[in-house]
Design a protein around this motif. Structure first.
Motif, PDB file in Angstrom:
ATOM      1  N   LEU A 177      12.775 -16.463   2.426  1.00 29.84           N
ATOM      2  CA  LEU A 177      13.905 -16.011   1.604  1.00 29.84           C
ATOM      3  C   LEU A 177      14.275 -14.596   2.037  1.00 29.84           C
ATOM      4  CD1 LEU A 177      12.546 -17.213  -1.877  1.00 29.84           C
ATOM      5  CD2 LEU A 177      14.309 -18.326  -0.474  1.00 29.84           C
ATOM      6  N   PHE A 178      15.569 -14.316   2.134  1.00 27.47           N
ATOM      7  CA  PHE A 178      16.018 -13.027   2.660  1.00 27.47           C
ATOM      8  C   PHE A 178      16.436 -12.080   1.537  1.00 27.47           C
ATOM      9  CE2 PHE A 178      18.990 -10.006   4.515  1.00 27.47           C
ATOM     10  CZ  PHE A 178      18.354  -9.635   5.681  1.00 27.47           C
ATOM     11  N   PHE A 179      15.619 -11.081   1.270  1.00 28.37           N
ATOM     12  CA  PHE A 179      15.962 -10.040   0.292  1.00 28.37           C
ATOM     13  C   PHE A 179      15.711  -8.647   0.891  1.00 28.37           C
ATOM     14  CE2 PHE A 179      15.666 -13.802  -2.224  1.00 28.37           C
ATOM     15  CZ  PHE A 179      16.592 -13.633  -3.238  1.00 28.37           C
ATOM     16  N   GLY A 223      22.573  -7.940   5.943  1.00 22.99           N
ATOM     17  CA  GLY A 223      21.835  -8.850   6.821  1.00 22.99           C
ATOM     18  C   GLY A 223      22.662 -10.008   7.360  1.00 22.99           C
ATOM     19  N   GLU A 224      23.893 -10.176   6.865  1.00 29.47           N
ATOM     20  CA  GLU A 224      24.759 -11.231   7.383  1.00 29.47           C
ATOM     21  C   GLU A 224      26.031 -10.582   7.953  1.00 29.47           C
ATOM     22  OE1 GLU A 224      23.963 -11.047   4.099  1.00 29.47           O
ATOM     23  OE2 GLU A 224      22.146 -12.302   4.165  1.00 29.47           O
ATOM     24  N   GLY A 225      26.991 -11.428   8.326  1.00 34.26           N
ATOM     25  CA  GLY A 225      28.270 -10.905   8.805  1.00 34.26           C
ATOM     26  C   GLY A 225      29.148 -10.516   7.632  1.00 34.26           C
ATOM     27  N   ALA A 226      30.317 -11.153   7.536  1.00 37.01           N
ATOM     28  CA  ALA A 226      31.259 -10.809   6.474  1.00 37.01           C
ATOM     29  C   ALA A 226      31.411 -11.982   5.507  1.00 37.01           C
ATOM     30  CB  ALA A 226      32.619 -10.481   7.077  1.00 37.01           C
ATOM     31  N   SER A 276      22.984  -9.477  -2.465  1.00 35.62           N
ATOM     32  CA  SER A 276      24.342  -9.178  -1.982  1.00 35.62           C
ATOM     33  C   SER A 276      25.265 -10.340  -2.335  1.00 35.62           C
ATOM     34  CB  SER A 276      24.332  -8.957  -0.472  1.00 35.62           C
ATOM     35  OG  SER A 276      24.262 -10.205   0.209  1.00 35.62           O
ATOM     36  N   TRP A 277      26.510 -10.240  -1.897  1.00 34.57           N
ATOM     37  CA  TRP A 277      27.460 -11.342  -2.016  1.00 34.57           C
ATOM     38  C   TRP A 277      26.896 -12.608  -1.370  1.00 34.57           C
ATOM     39  CZ3 TRP A 277      28.801 -13.562   2.586  1.00 34.57           C
ATOM     40  CH2 TRP A 277      28.519 -12.795   3.741  1.00 34.57           C
ATOM     41  N   ALA A 278      25.980 -12.450  -0.428  1.00 35.31           N
ATOM     42  CA  ALA A 278      25.488 -13.595   0.343  1.00 35.31           C
ATOM     43  C   ALA A 278      24.236 -14.228  -0.256  1.00 35.31           C
ATOM     44  CB  ALA A 278      25.205 -13.160   1.777  1.00 35.31           C
ATOM     45  N   THR A 279      23.718 -13.618  -1.299  1.00 31.58           N
ATOM     46  CA  THR A 279      22.502 -14.157  -1.918  1.00 31.58           C
ATOM     47  C   THR A 279      22.862 -15.333  -2.824  1.00 31.58           C
ATOM     48  OG1 THR A 279      21.621 -11.903  -1.961  1.00 31.58           O
ATOM     49  CG2 THR A 279      20.482 -13.556  -3.313  1.00 31.58           C
ATOM     50  N   THR A 280      22.221 -16.467  -2.628  1.00 32.22           N
ATOM     51  CA  THR A 280      22.532 -17.610  -3.483  1.00 32.22           C
ATOM     52  C   THR A 280      21.717 -17.539  -4.774  1.00 32.22           C
ATOM     53  OG1 THR A 280      20.805 -18.950  -2.509  1.00 32.22           O
ATOM     54  CG2 THR A 280      23.000 -19.063  -1.470  1.00 32.22           C
ATOM     55  N   MET A 319      26.459 -16.340   8.915  1.00 30.70           N
ATOM     56  CA  MET A 319      25.524 -16.384   7.790  1.00 30.70           C
ATOM     57  C   MET A 319      24.055 -16.281   8.198  1.00 30.70           C
ATOM     58  SD  MET A 319      27.570 -16.153   5.321  1.00 30.70           S
ATOM     59  CE  MET A 319      26.321 -16.257   4.015  1.00 30.70           C
ATOM     60  N   ALA A 320      23.808 -16.118   9.472  1.00 28.33           N
ATOM     61  CA  ALA A 320      22.417 -15.885   9.888  1.00 28.33           C
ATOM     62  C   ALA A 320      21.929 -14.560   9.318  1.00 28.33           C
ATOM     63  CB  ALA A 320      22.331 -15.868  11.414  1.00 28.33           C
TER      64      ALA A 320
END
Lengths: 342, 342, 342, 342
Positions: free
Chosen positions: C4-6, C11-14, C324-328, D27-28
């Motif tokens: 899991l990415f925290f 850590g991602e693009g846009a 972030s916006w990218a965290t599910t 999304m990587a």
């Protein structure tokens, strides 16, 4: 009636021997910019007294200029100096080190003296390229508040520098006082052996102006004169510093003047002891920091010129009394008597 | 046998009157950093002589330091100075102006003097935020090569500065010589009226060191002492400059010394004329640039100290002869005779 | 199995909406350097949302670049910024502010927030030209450690700035998170009304890169584009920031993304509360600092990417979890469950 | 009707292949600041293509930032760069090099190309510590005005650098165009073998932004990432440059795009030849400088976007036409036809 003068150690011109030397050599013709014979002989004499035949010696116009030129010569843009909170470069140089691009990191100190543990804590906290890279430990001997590193303290700092690839730079604005005070254990040769670079202060010990930068680490020699000129620190009549340092050092008067300053400060300390006046910090050098009531300070201020140093509490302040080669025994005794009579 | 000394105008100490003043005031106690009575009185005297009661006057330690502090005080980071190709800040300050962050733009000149057209061409070429913004015109009076701006030339530069929102800064390292030479038309008051800031050079006209910065434009006054300290240019014993400028200016000796330097240079010029020796550039100030054959230059070099200045062609070189307050008439006549005998 | 990415919020693009906008506009021809229509419209939109029709808006490439350009535009060489010990400019910009010539002074803080008393203490300590002149108060909203200034705290800082002639500059690298967290009391318009300048962070909230500098104080507008270019911060394809900020702000998605980040952090905070896991510092924004035993931290590290933040004591560490916006929501719930199961 | 776009080579977004790569990897999750796998693989690929397994490769955000970081990493404070009068660092970086403290010296050039004799003249003129020390020769390939150094010209510059202890730095903002033009004799491997450091420009050849700095001289590797961060040039999402350079280079599309730009410029050159329109300077790269009458330029300006470049004489101007990966053959042919019809 003139007040007694204990405000600072740069309140007069030069020691008469220094002025005589300037007068004697005044009409000699020399080349400029510190390449004249006086400057070269002064550099030789300093190398000899330091026991460092291979040191580079350069004449600087003043302390802030010396510090900013040395540190900007020794540091790359992202590298930083480490200093005590009270360090001259931290507080009293109007951001000159930052002005040349370098951060000054604060290390823990005791009595104004940088602690090896303090240095190590700074090194440990700076781990990657998002932070500056600590590279130079800056200390002054004596410190801004008149305390003196012992030889073993200096050796401990050298060891921590060696362990972490740090340079040791010593600001010697009042070096004479440290070398000749009653608690002195580190000699000029020790300083030269332990520091990568340091300067011997002239302004505060008998010269009109001028500090002799001694760079013992040959890796730091390259193009230092370019740095001096680039930062505006090169005098056309560079010979002046040469003449003055020769006069001060050739018969070791420099040390005698500093010892005299310490001894007149001892007279003050003795008077304070008799009077039961405490010190903000215990010193053996030419700065003394008595703690007085506000009323005492005001009364003393009518007879003596000195600086207010710090507010101690509601009722008390610390003042700063400074002696020099120019302070007479009579004036010191008069001030001691005034303090006893408070 | 000692050679005749015509190498530069900073080859001795100070004029005896200056040294006397330092000796006389040596043991007076003063506060530091140029806030003492001597410095304040010198500033008042300079304001009076400049006819600028509201000018700010600051004592600087040397020319490069004065230039870099003034320009970095007056310019924002993206702003540039304009100067002649031969300007001191372009060539002989080891990049001190760039070291404080500012580009020096070259304007067309004639005989070392910046031309109004040259300034306008620079301004026209710098049109947007991809280029630096020209902001200060830097000139020296006299120029690096000893030529002198006439009053009308200075007025023309002032006009072009006004037309384009530029400041005019005058480096007066040898200002005395320009003010007292035979072709002088601009007075000290003219300089003060036309420049936003300028300095009166002491190092090259009788002082041990020191230049008096005069800032006539009140918009440039703010916090200049912070700038001096930030760049390492503030002396602890700031009084020294005060004492020396007082001694030089209170009876206008400063101008007499400069006139003497010009007159001894006139002796050289007269000798050259008699000998049919040409000049690289015609001057009336204290620098003379004879053109000699290489053999003549070598022969002269055995009797006289001077600087090689430029290679003129295969067969000829130009040398530089400099006079000062310290040059005797006898020495000037001896050199003139040597040149006539070449 | 992927962890899991925290680890961070870059850590991602846009955000896909941003990427879509870049794709949609990709082949449109525009002029360069941020003077294109996209950039101009983005600036207009930002002025409107800030309620500042006269603000200057500039697109910057990143946070350190934005901070160093703004502070070096706003400060003269001897002026300094005031910041909290934990401030990004103090620690994590590799001395970029000092690299542009300015000291960063440390003010007392509580929970990473600069205190008005702390600012006043710094101002009181800097009294003359031997010290830097404090001129800008630098804060970040939220702070480096995720805490948020309330509206009344910001007003108190503004008042102390007004009392002492200081500018207030707000680093908004994570401004969206502060504006949308549960304890938010200061709106974007409040920020714009209280700060002299601030930036709206894009990098950490959905853009590929880019921060929108908003300069509300007209005295600071002059020649800012020169400063950007002089410091290397001007992109040829300046339109990119314009396109991205338009995409993020035109339907207020920017705030929705930030709110989402805070809400996923809330899921973590709720899980920690259920599990009885304490926090190094209580936050409502997108950074969470659980205190774990070393064994727990190690176990969690096998399933989750995060940063070690601090050693708390022999047995405990604090880690940093960032959303972030990218965290599910799924990932947040999974991490919450992992923490409950420790 | 839209005008034909020949204003610059940064007027669109990215080549579709680059945009696809960004979208595909969006999304990587990666770590930040250029230490991610994409960036590491891009660096490996660049090392391989350069034939320099030991080169350091760093991703930079833009040309001015790349130049100022590299030069301030390579130079000590008193050291200077040498460049052509038309060099980007001389004119179009708003003093960024001077802003980091370094003088840029002008060397004689022919057609925008620095001449070995020009370098030697600069070296000979800088003889002592009163002048800056020349240390880096800065060139760009192609030059600002579109000309290209031949392999033998580059070797001659390398030889003069070796003779005088100078570094050779090559600004490759449009390197692709130089490597693929009809007169190209120096390959990428030649560039890497001859330069101490250079950058491969992405902004002007298909990327959104980004330049790949290649430091082949190991003596210059130390702590370059500290320098990038210190100067504000490190992107949080450093991966973006990695992803984009991988997309551009892994199948050599980068070179195909540059060749396409040159070929569309060839179409313009052919049209001009047919029409008898002269060039200010003959080029084979993606910049073309036709000389037109003022009336012709105005007429063309109603159908085509381009930059005015220079006034040639009363009657004539030179304009600049720039092609890129995004220029269609149809547009080039349309513009050629327009020029033939003038």
């Amino acid at each position: 009636m003139n007040k007694l003068f204990f405000r600072n150690d740069y309140g007069e011109g030069a020691h008469p021997l220094v002025l005589d030397a300037l007068t004697r050599t005044n009409m000699a013709h020399t080349c400029g910019y510190g390449l004249d014979d006086y400057s070269l002989r002064a550099a030789d004499l300093i190398r000899e007294k330091c026991g460092c035949p291979h040191a580079a010696v350069h004449m600087m116009t003043g302390g802030t200029s010396a510090n900013l030129i040395a540190l900007s010569a020794f540091l790359r843009p992202y590298e930083a100096a480490i200093a005590a909170q009270t360090g001259h470069i931290c507080v009293h140089e109007t951001g000159a080190i930052e002005g040349s691009g370098h951060k000054v990191l604060i290390a823990g100190d005791r009595d104004g003296k940088v602690l090896p543990d303090g240095v190590e804590a700074v090194v440990r906290a700076h781990t990657d390229e998002h932070m500056v890279h600590p590279r130079v430990v800056y200390i002054s001997q004596p410190t801004e508040i008149g305390t003196v590193y012992s030889l073993s303290e200096l050796r401990a700092l050298r060891a921590v520098c060696d362990a972490h690839g740090l340079l040791l730079y010593i600001d010697g604005a009042r070096l004479g006082s440290a070398l000749t005070c009653s608690e002195a254990t580190a000699t000029l040769r020790d300083i030269a052996a332990l520091a990568d670079a340091f300067y011997i202060g002239g302004t505060k010990n008998g010269l009109l102006f001028g500090e002799a930068m001694v760079i013992t680490n040959p890796a730091l020699h390259k193009d230092f004169r370019f740095m001096i000129k680039n930062r505006g620190g090169m005098l056309a009549k560079g010979r002046l510093c040469g003449v003055m340092f020769l006069a001060a050092l050739e018969h070791d008067d420099y040390f005698a003047w500093a010892r005299h300053a310490n001894e007149t400060a001892d007279i003050l300390r003795a008077g304070m002891a008799r009077a039961g006046i405490g010190q903000l910090i215990a010193t053996t050098t030419n700065q003394v920091f008595p703690i007085l009531t506000r009323a005492q300070a005001q009364a003393l201020g009518e007879r003596v010129e000195f600086e207010h140093w710090a507010d101690v509490d509601e009722a008390h302040v610390a003042i700063r009394l400074v002696t020099s080669w120019a302070t007479t025994h009579a004036d010191a005794q008069a001030l001691a008597a005034l303090m006893e009579a408070l």
